[in-house]
Motif scaffolding. Structure first.
Motif, PDB file in Angstrom:
ATOM      1  N   ARG A  94       0.856  -1.199   0.000  1.00 39.09           N
ATOM      2  CA  ARG A  94       0.000   0.000   0.000  1.00 39.09           C
ATOM      3  C   ARG A  94       0.882   1.237   0.000  1.00 39.09           C
ATOM      4  NH1 ARG A  94      -5.478  -0.817   1.923  1.00 39.09           N
ATOM      5  NH2 ARG A  94      -5.752  -3.030   2.346  1.00 39.09           N
ATOM      6  N   CYS A  95       0.305   2.345  -0.452  1.00 39.68           N
ATOM      7  CA  CYS A  95       1.026   3.622  -0.421  1.00 39.68           C
ATOM      8  C   CYS A  95       1.339   3.962   1.036  1.00 39.68           C
ATOM      9  CB  CYS A  95       0.166   4.731  -1.023  1.00 39.68           C
ATOM     10  SG  CYS A  95       0.049   4.628  -2.815  1.00 39.68           S
ATOM     11  N   PRO A  96       2.453   4.541   1.322  1.00 41.83           N
ATOM     12  CA  PRO A  96       3.478   5.051   0.415  1.00 41.83           C
ATOM     13  C   PRO A  96       4.562   4.017   0.083  1.00 41.83           C
ATOM     14  CG  PRO A  96       4.033   5.756   2.615  1.00 41.83           C
ATOM     15  CD  PRO A  96       2.725   4.972   2.713  1.00 41.83           C
ATOM     16  N   MET A  97       4.435   2.785   0.580  1.00 42.33           N
ATOM     17  CA  MET A  97       5.482   1.782   0.346  1.00 42.33           C
ATOM     18  C   MET A  97       5.641   1.425  -1.127  1.00 42.33           C
ATOM     19  SD  MET A  97       7.097   1.437   3.051  1.00 42.33           S
ATOM     20  CE  MET A  97       8.185   0.155   2.476  1.00 42.33           C
ATOM     21  N   THR A  98       4.577   1.586  -1.918  1.00 42.61           N
ATOM     22  CA  THR A  98       4.705   1.290  -3.345  1.00 42.61           C
ATOM     23  C   THR A  98       5.737   2.204  -3.987  1.00 42.61           C
ATOM     24  OG1 THR A  98       2.798   2.719  -3.759  1.00 42.61           O
ATOM     25  CG2 THR A  98       2.385   0.340  -3.638  1.00 42.61           C
ATOM     26  N   TRP A  99       5.709   3.490  -3.656  1.00 38.32           N
ATOM     27  CA  TRP A  99       6.683   4.416  -4.215  1.00 38.32           C
ATOM     28  C   TRP A  99       8.056   4.238  -3.575  1.00 38.32           C
ATOM     29  CZ3 TRP A  99       8.616   6.526  -8.079  1.00 38.32           C
ATOM     30  CH2 TRP A  99       9.555   7.541  -7.989  1.00 38.32           C
ATOM     31  N   VAL A 100       8.111   3.964  -2.288  1.00 34.60           N
ATOM     32  CA  VAL A 100       9.397   3.764  -1.604  1.00 34.60           C
ATOM     33  C   VAL A 100      10.157   2.612  -2.257  1.00 34.60           C
ATOM     34  CG1 VAL A 100      10.482   3.063   0.566  1.00 34.60           C
ATOM     35  CG2 VAL A 100       8.634   4.744   0.591  1.00 34.60           C
ATOM     36  N   ARG A 101       9.502   1.484  -2.458  1.00 35.70           N
ATOM     37  CA  ARG A 101      10.155   0.327  -3.084  1.00 35.70           C
ATOM     38  C   ARG A 101      10.548   0.629  -4.533  1.00 35.70           C
ATOM     39  NH1 ARG A 101       8.857  -4.681  -0.457  1.00 35.70           N
ATOM     40  NH2 ARG A 101       9.263  -4.229   1.726  1.00 35.70           N
ATOM     41  N   THR A 102       9.673   1.344  -5.243  1.00 35.10           N
ATOM     42  CA  THR A 102       9.961   1.703  -6.635  1.00 35.10           C
ATOM     43  C   THR A 102      11.171   2.629  -6.700  1.00 35.10           C
ATOM     44  OG1 THR A 102       7.630   1.467  -7.248  1.00 35.10           O
ATOM     45  CG2 THR A 102       9.026   2.774  -8.724  1.00 35.10           C
ATOM     46  N   LYS A 103      11.205   3.610  -5.836  1.00 29.96           N
ATOM     47  CA  LYS A 103      12.320   4.564  -5.821  1.00 29.96           C
ATOM     48  C   LYS A 103      13.642   3.858  -5.518  1.00 29.96           C
ATOM     49  CE  LYS A 103      13.837   8.830  -3.679  1.00 29.96           C
ATOM     50  NZ  LYS A 103      13.600   9.824  -2.661  1.00 29.96           N
ATOM     51  N   LEU A 104      13.647   2.953  -4.557  1.00 22.59           N
ATOM     52  CA  LEU A 104      14.860   2.210  -4.229  1.00 22.59           C
ATOM     53  C   LEU A 104      15.339   1.375  -5.419  1.00 22.59           C
ATOM     54  CD1 LEU A 104      14.044   1.055  -0.589  1.00 22.59           C
ATOM     55  CD2 LEU A 104      15.730   2.768  -1.296  1.00 22.59           C
ATOM     56  N   ALA A 105      14.394   0.746  -6.123  1.00 26.07           N
ATOM     57  CA  ALA A 105      14.757  -0.050  -7.301  1.00 26.07           C
ATOM     58  C   ALA A 105      15.320   0.850  -8.401  1.00 26.07           C
ATOM     59  CB  ALA A 105      13.547  -0.826  -7.807  1.00 26.07           C
ATOM     60  N   VAL A 120       1.651  -2.477 -10.065  1.00 17.50           N
ATOM     61  CA  VAL A 120       1.107  -1.779  -8.896  1.00 17.50           C
ATOM     62  C   VAL A 120      -0.364  -2.129  -8.710  1.00 17.50           C
ATOM     63  CG1 VAL A 120       2.712   0.158  -9.135  1.00 17.50           C
ATOM     64  CG2 VAL A 120       0.498   0.288 -10.223  1.00 17.50           C
ATOM     65  N   PRO A 121      -0.874  -1.986  -7.481  1.00 20.68           N
ATOM     66  CA  PRO A 121      -2.298  -2.221  -7.267  1.00 20.68           C
ATOM     67  C   PRO A 121      -3.117  -1.058  -7.831  1.00 20.68           C
ATOM     68  CG  PRO A 121      -1.267  -1.512  -5.226  1.00 20.68           C
ATOM     69  CD  PRO A 121      -0.165  -1.674  -6.235  1.00 20.68           C
ATOM     70  N   ALA A 122      -4.347  -1.349  -8.206  1.00 25.60           N
ATOM     71  CA  ALA A 122      -5.246  -0.304  -8.697  1.00 25.60           C
ATOM     72  C   ALA A 122      -5.526   0.701  -7.583  1.00 25.60           C
ATOM     73  CB  ALA A 122      -6.547  -0.937  -9.178  1.00 25.60           C
ATOM     74  N   GLY A 123      -5.947   1.878  -7.985  1.00 25.04           N
ATOM     75  CA  GLY A 123      -6.309   2.904  -7.013  1.00 25.04           C
ATOM     76  C   GLY A 123      -5.200   3.893  -6.785  1.00 25.04           C
ATOM     77  N   GLU A 124      -4.981   4.228  -5.528  1.00 26.22           N
ATOM     78  CA  GLU A 124      -4.045   5.277  -5.140  1.00 26.22           C
ATOM     79  C   GLU A 124      -2.633   5.045  -5.681  1.00 26.22           C
ATOM     80  OE1 GLU A 124      -2.752   7.683  -1.095  1.00 26.22           O
ATOM     81  OE2 GLU A 124      -3.760   5.760  -0.910  1.00 26.22           O
ATOM     82  N   ALA A 125      -2.135   3.845  -5.582  1.00 28.37           N
ATOM     83  CA  ALA A 125      -0.770   3.550  -6.046  1.00 28.37           C
ATOM     84  C   ALA A 125      -0.637   3.736  -7.548  1.00 28.37           C
ATOM     85  CB  ALA A 125      -0.367   2.137  -5.662  1.00 28.37           C
ATOM     86  N   LEU A 126      -1.667   3.396  -8.304  1.00 26.95           N
ATOM     87  CA  LEU A 126      -1.629   3.528  -9.752  1.00 26.95           C
ATOM     88  C   LEU A 126      -1.608   4.998 -10.162  1.00 26.95           C
ATOM     89  CD1 LEU A 126      -1.513   1.994 -12.379  1.00 26.95           C
ATOM     90  CD2 LEU A 126      -4.008   1.828 -12.345  1.00 26.95           C
ATOM     91  N   GLU A 127      -2.065   5.869  -9.287  1.00 25.42           N
ATOM     92  CA  GLU A 127      -1.976   7.313  -9.537  1.00 25.42           C
ATOM     93  C   GLU A 127      -0.656   7.881  -9.019  1.00 25.42           C
ATOM     94  OE1 GLU A 127      -5.355   9.308  -7.898  1.00 25.42           O
ATOM     95  OE2 GLU A 127      -6.763   7.879  -8.786  1.00 25.42           O
ATOM     96  N   ASN A 128      -0.264   7.466  -7.822  1.00 22.31           N
ATOM     97  CA  ASN A 128       0.889   8.077  -7.162  1.00 22.31           C
ATOM     98  C   ASN A 128       2.245   7.638  -7.702  1.00 22.31           C
ATOM     99  OD1 ASN A 128      -0.794   9.544  -5.519  1.00 22.31           O
ATOM    100  ND2 ASN A 128      -0.703   8.100  -3.830  1.00 22.31           N
ATOM    101  N   VAL A 129       2.423   6.370  -8.036  1.00 22.63           N
ATOM    102  CA  VAL A 129       3.725   5.898  -8.510  1.00 22.63           C
ATOM    103  C   VAL A 129       4.115   6.602  -9.821  1.00 22.63           C
ATOM    104  CG1 VAL A 129       5.020   3.911  -9.362  1.00 22.63           C
ATOM    105  CG2 VAL A 129       3.734   3.735  -7.226  1.00 22.63           C
ATOM    106  N   PRO A 130       3.227   6.627 -10.841  1.00 27.30           N
ATOM    107  CA  PRO A 130       3.612   7.338 -12.065  1.00 27.30           C
ATOM    108  C   PRO A 130       3.841   8.838 -11.837  1.00 27.30           C
ATOM    109  CG  PRO A 130       1.747   5.914 -12.486  1.00 27.30           C
ATOM    110  CD  PRO A 130       1.964   5.924 -10.999  1.00 27.30           C
ATOM    111  N   ARG A 131       2.999   9.448 -11.022  1.00 30.65           N
ATOM    112  CA  ARG A 131       3.145  10.880 -10.757  1.00 30.65           C
ATOM    113  C   ARG A 131       4.472  11.178 -10.063  1.00 30.65           C
ATOM    114  NH1 ARG A 131       2.302  13.058  -6.195  1.00 30.65           N
ATOM    115  NH2 ARG A 131       0.774  11.537  -5.513  1.00 30.65           N
ATOM    116  N   SER A 132       4.803  10.390  -9.052  1.00 30.16           N
ATOM    117  CA  SER A 132       6.055  10.599  -8.322  1.00 30.16           C
ATOM    118  C   SER A 132       7.262  10.360  -9.228  1.00 30.16           C
ATOM    119  CB  SER A 132       6.118   9.668  -7.107  1.00 30.16           C
ATOM    120  OG  SER A 132       5.097   9.985  -6.195  1.00 30.16           O
ATOM    121  N   ALA A 133       7.181   9.360 -10.088  1.00 35.12           N
ATOM    122  CA  ALA A 133       8.289   9.083 -11.012  1.00 35.12           C
ATOM    123  C   ALA A 133       8.474  10.239 -11.990  1.00 35.12           C
ATOM    124  CB  ALA A 133       8.031   7.780 -11.757  1.00 35.12           C
TER     125      ALA A 133
END
Length: 68
Positions: A11-22, A36-49
């Motif tokens: 779940r967010c924010p761990m989805t972005w944390v793990r992605t950023k580390l990778a 990524v899971p649907a919902g918040e992570a699918l919006e936040n991971v691409p935006r943060s990247a």
């Protein structure tokens, strides 16, 4: 070479944390495909990247990030 990461069980924010580390382990120009899971992570991971300067494409629940 394309690298893969599955954060669909997180779940967010761990989805972005793990992605950023990778992403930090990649060389500029290398691609990371993140499931990524649907919902918040699918919006936040691409935006943060994008905000971090990476090139991003989304196809369903798969986010392709090319490291800047």
């Amino acid at each position: 070479m394309v690298h893969s990461l599955d954060v669909s069980a997180l779940r967010c924010p761990m989805t972005w944390v793990r992605t950023k580390l990778a992403l930090e382990r990649l060389e500029p120009g290398q691609t990371l495909e993140v499931r990524v899971p649907a919902g918040e992570a699918l919006e936040n991971v691409p935006r943060s990247a994008r905000e971090a300067g990476h090139t991003v494409a989304v196809d369903g629940d798969l986010v392709r990030i090319v490291r800047a």
